[in-house]
Design an enzyme around this catalytic site. Structure first.
Site, PDB file in Angstrom:
ATOM      1  CD1 TRP A 110      -8.979 -28.085  36.020  1.00  0.00           C
ATOM      2  CD2 TRP A 110      -9.696 -26.065  36.662  1.00  0.00           C
ATOM      3  NE1 TRP A 110      -9.159 -27.345  34.808  1.00  0.00           N
ATOM      4  CE2 TRP A 110      -9.564 -26.091  35.184  1.00  0.00           C
ATOM      5  CE3 TRP A 110     -10.268 -25.096  37.317  1.00  0.00           C
ATOM      6  CZ2 TRP A 110      -9.648 -24.732  34.662  1.00  0.00           C
ATOM      7  CZ3 TRP A 110     -10.564 -23.890  36.586  1.00  0.00           C
ATOM      8  CH2 TRP A 110     -10.386 -24.006  35.316  1.00  0.00           C
ATOM      9  CG  ASN A 226     -13.178 -22.718  33.607  1.00  0.00           C
ATOM     10  OD1 ASN A 226     -13.142 -21.600  33.967  1.00  0.00           O
ATOM     11  ND2 ASN A 226     -12.582 -23.256  32.324  1.00  0.00           N
ATOM     12  CD  GLU A 227     -13.319 -19.672  30.372  1.00  0.00           C
ATOM     13  OE1 GLU A 227     -13.128 -19.991  29.137  1.00  0.00           O
ATOM     14  OE2 GLU A 227     -12.504 -18.627  30.582  1.00  0.00           O
ATOM     15  CE1 TYR A 307      -7.060 -16.247  28.908  1.00  0.00           C
ATOM     16  CE2 TYR A 307      -9.233 -16.452  29.975  1.00  0.00           C
ATOM     17  CZ  TYR A 307      -7.924 -16.563  29.913  1.00  0.00           C
ATOM     18  OH  TYR A 307      -7.549 -17.483  31.026  1.00  0.00           O
ATOM     19  CD  GLU A 347      -9.684 -18.773  33.517  1.00  0.00           C
ATOM     20  OE1 GLU A 347      -9.250 -18.540  32.439  1.00  0.00           O
ATOM     21  OE2 GLU A 347     -10.171 -19.867  33.889  1.00  0.00           O
ATOM     22  CD1 TRP A 381      -4.289 -19.396  31.397  1.00  0.00           C
ATOM     23  CD2 TRP A 381      -5.867 -20.063  33.125  1.00  0.00           C
ATOM     24  NE1 TRP A 381      -4.773 -20.475  31.145  1.00  0.00           N
ATOM     25  CE2 TRP A 381      -5.515 -21.013  32.120  1.00  0.00           C
ATOM     26  CE3 TRP A 381      -6.567 -20.469  34.078  1.00  0.00           C
ATOM     27  CZ2 TRP A 381      -5.952 -22.245  32.296  1.00  0.00           C
ATOM     28  CZ3 TRP A 381      -7.064 -21.629  34.394  1.00  0.00           C
ATOM     29  CH2 TRP A 381      -6.703 -22.540  33.497  1.00  0.00           C
TER      30      TRP A 381
END
Ligand code: NAG
Ligand code: NAG
Length: 437
Positions: A110, A226-227, A307, A347, A381
């Site tokens: 980050w 991010n996302e 994920y 990720e 991740w």
């Protein structure tokens, strides 16, 4: 105290990263050894190479020094945050050194902390120099360890501020037009906040090495957010418009670095793959659209997350792994056929059966790389070091405490190296790949 230790490390680091003259003698004797033992690969160790080059893109391939470059890397989102206080700062070096020891070449982290504890951006346009120096330190330290950084500029989620913090700021300053957190994407004042943030980061002059971030090849590239999800406009138009504007703005300031969006990779409602490849129906209603978003010309490569634990209800592990294969192959095919861009799995995390999961992912990347296809690399991740369990989530590991995983990671490093030849930053590659694990 913080100032003093920064100054000390400045000297050391400038010598290692920038001072091209003084290490040459020692380097030359190393070179002789490498020449003798690495045979055909010796041309990769020319002297001028120890200045890190910018990673570029040619079609579906990343290239470094004109050769294809496949990435084995990881996430440690916490580097800047832990770089602020003297007592946690050694963790930055510890993880980067550990990554280098595994032959990894890229760490995603980050480059934001909006209004939270140890905030970089305290309020719109107001920066904490102490925290900026921590980011300076992360970059210099990464260069010293031969690791490049993929720096993310804001969070869609609320950790470390995120888009909801920008919306709160706009309200507090009386310029916000809507309470919706998605007004981050459409409110003109908030867009200006974010552009001003981008400009400050990209033109930051590193206090330790004097290099502006936009000129520093240690930075692999930028990630916009991010996302990103913008569920209030499932058509996807709002997010698309935001990405177009922000990516063009980044390129206006910085033409040297690669740029990606930070997507999870879900297919949009009009894409036939929404029904066949997306995990479940909700995934096409989030306002993001993998193909459309990634096609934008100022976006250099596509990003995808993995994920299965979070994306499915009631699915067995075997089915998780089947999904992973389908999901990855589908996106690599998109990179080939639709985008003509590299696809990086930025990720991946699974709580159980971690080694089988890692192996599945690495095998797909390896097969893609062998055929010079669009699967450009994968970033686990996440990695942490001892003593920071509080910053962990269900997916984080200390790799050296898991021998089987550790071995898998190194084996993957070494087989990628056999395809692309050694990357100069991987100083320990020969030793790493010839020893038995
Ligand atoms: C890009 O790749 C193609 C083959 O895929 C090659 O012919 C061309 O020379 C490369 N361009 C650059 C600038 O490396
Ligand atoms: C925006 O996000 C914050 C943090 O997640 C949440 O507390 C708030 O309710 C959200 N606001 C709206 C209008 O949904």
């Amino acid at each position: 105290m913080i100032l003093r230790s920064s100054r000390l490390s400045t000297k050391k680091m400038v010598a290692a990263g920038n001072g091209l003259f003084y290490p040459i003698v020692g380097f030359a004797s190393c070179l002789a050894l490498i020449y003798l033992s690495f045979g055909d690969l010796r041309s990769n160790f020319r002297e001028e190479d120890h200045q890190l080059a910018f990673v570029k893109r040619n079609g579906t391939q990343f290239t470094s020094d004109g050769k294809p470059f496949y990435i084995n890397g990881w996430n440690s989102y916490w580097l800047m945050y832990h770089g602020v206080d003297e007592y946690t700062r050694p963790r930055v070096r510890e993880i980067l050194q550990a990554g280098a020891k595994m032959g990894l070449t890229l760490c995603r982290t980050w480059a934001f902390n909006d209004g939270d504890y140890n905030a970089l951006q305290v309020s719109p346009g107001q920066f904490d120099e102490r925290v900026f120096k921590a980011l300076d330190h992360v970059i210099v330290e990464a260069r010293q360890q031969g690791i490049r950084l993929l720096l993310c500029l804001v969070n869609n989620l609320e950790n470390y501020g995120g888009k909801s913090q920008y919306v709160r700021w706009a309200w507090q300053e009386g310029v916000g037009l809507s309470a919706s957190n998605d007004s981050f994407f459409f409110d003109p004042s908030i867009r200006n906040y974010f552009k001003s943030y981008i400009k400050t980061i990209l033109t930051r002059k590193n206090t330790l090495n004097g290099i502006e971030y936009r000129d520093d090849p240690t930075i692999f590239g930028w990630e916009l957010i991010n996302e990103p999800r913008c569920s209030t406009d499932a058509s996807g138009d709002t997010l698309q418009d935001w990405i177009e504007e922000m990516s063009a703005f980044v390129k206006l300031i910085d033409k040297k670095h690669l740029l990606t969006v930070g997507l999870e990779g879900f297919y949009g409602p009009k894409d036939p793959k929404a029904l066949t490849v997306n995990p479940e129906r909700w995934a096409s209603r989030l306002g993001s659209d993998f193909i459309r978003n990634s096609k934008i010309p100022s976006i250099d490569f596509a990003s995808v997350h993995i994920y299965p634990d979070h994306w499915f209800h009631d699915l067995e592990v075997e089915d998780h792994l089947k999904f992973v294969t389908k999901w990855m192959l589908s996106h690599i095919e998109d990179g080939e056929k639709e985008l003509n861009k590299p696809v990086m799995f930025t990720e991946f995390g699974l709580a159980d059966q971690l080694d089988r999961f890692y192996k599945t992912i690495y095998d797909i990347i390896y097969k893609s790389a062998k055929k010079h296809q669009a699967g450009a690399g994968a970033l686990a991740w996440q990695f942490i070091v001892g003593g920071m369990e509080k910053f962990n989530d269900e997916f984080g590991i200390i790799p050296w405490e898991r021998p089987a995983t550790y071995k898998l990671i190194i084996e993957h490093t070494c087989r990628l190296a056999r395809i692309q030849g050694p990357v100069l930053e991987q100083r320990n590659l020969k030793e790493l790949c010839l020893q038995k694990h």
